[in-house]
Design a protein around this motif. Structure first.
Motif, PDB file in Angstrom:
ATOM      1  N   GLU A 150       0.826  -1.213   0.000  1.00 58.66           N
ATOM      2  CA  GLU A 150       0.000   0.000   0.000  1.00 58.66           C
ATOM      3  C   GLU A 150       0.860   1.263   0.000  1.00 58.66           C
ATOM      4  O   GLU A 150       0.539   2.259  -0.637  1.00 58.66           O
ATOM      5  CB  GLU A 150      -0.918  -0.036   1.236  1.00 58.66           C
TER       6      GLU A 150
ATOM      7  N   SER B 113      -8.055  -2.248  -0.747  1.00 59.37           N
ATOM      8  CA  SER B 113      -6.604  -2.324  -0.575  1.00 59.37           C
ATOM      9  C   SER B 113      -5.936  -0.986  -0.247  1.00 59.37           C
ATOM     10  O   SER B 113      -4.798  -0.971   0.218  1.00 59.37           O
ATOM     11  CB  SER B 113      -5.952  -2.882  -1.852  1.00 59.37           C
ATOM     12  N   TYR B 114      -6.623   0.126  -0.541  1.00 59.05           N
ATOM     13  CA  TYR B 114      -6.001   1.444  -0.351  1.00 59.05           C
ATOM     14  C   TYR B 114      -6.954   2.385   0.384  1.00 59.05           C
ATOM     15  O   TYR B 114      -8.163   2.202   0.351  1.00 59.05           O
ATOM     16  CB  TYR B 114      -5.614   2.052  -1.718  1.00 59.05           C
TER      17      TYR B 114
END
Ligand code: ADP
Ligand code: MN
Length: 178
Positions: A93, A142-143
């Motif tokens: 990330e 994921s972010y």
């Protein structure tokens, strides 16, 4: 913010999206404008022998994600990279200051994949991936929310405005960080 991030002089951006949404087209234009390094991850993995097998779903090689990340980790954290790949959940990330997910109207995407020579089943799978916004969801999972931005990429005009949008994002990031 980690010290590694604050030392970065240029941002890293990830261009994600279903195959055919225009990632490579937009990345190449950005590369020319910005002199950032464009890495098409599938090609990079092929050239560096970091492949695992054939991906029947996306009709492309399955990359060895761990090996790709290990190799890119040597250069990407320094900044100035445009990473171009359909998936986004296996990258660290901390690599990315922005994640742009390209989106395309289903009918338009269908025609692009047909022109690319994909067979009916592959086209359907990829169009379904787009309908269900799988890559958008993957990016959101994921972010951080403020890092992920969606860009509609249907027409030639959209290419121009999306490239300009991303370039302006880069300029303002660089301006703020200097
Ligand atoms: P990806 O890298 O996401 O698989 P590409 O950049 O290879 O997608 O684009 C797929 C095809 O669609 C190419 O033939 C490209 O020229 C075309 N294309 C991409 N974006 C647009 C757009 N906004 N308008 C029209 N055609 C586009
Ligand atoms: Mn591509």
């Amino acid at each position: 913010m980690s010290s590694a991030t604050s030392r970065r002089q240029k941002p890293n951006i990830l261009i994600a999206g279903t195959p055919g949404t225009g990632k490579t087209t937009i990345s190449k234009q950005l590369e020319e404008m910005t002199q950032f390094n464009h890495i098409e991850v599938g090609e990079f993995a092929k050239k560096n022998n970091l492949l695992e097998s054939w991906d029947a779903k996306y009709n492309c090689h399955i990359i060895d994600e761990d090996k790709v990340v290990d190799k890119l980790e040597q250069v990407v954290p320094a900044g100035g990279y445009i990473i171009d790949y359909h998936g986004c959940d296996f990258f660290p990330e901390r690599w990315f200051d922005a994640v742009f997910v390209l989106k395309t109207d289903n009918t338009i995407l269908y025609d692009r994949l047909l022109a690319r020579g994909y067979d009916e089943a592959k086209i359907r799978e990829n169009v379904e991936c787009e309908i269900f916004q799988e890559i958008v969801c993957e990016a959101q999972d994921s972010y951080r929310e403020d890092v992920v931005m969606e860009l509609q990429n249907d027409s030639l005009k959209d290419i121009e405005s999306n490239v300009n949008h991303i370039r302006q994002w880069i300029d303002s990031w660089t301006g703020v960080k200097k």
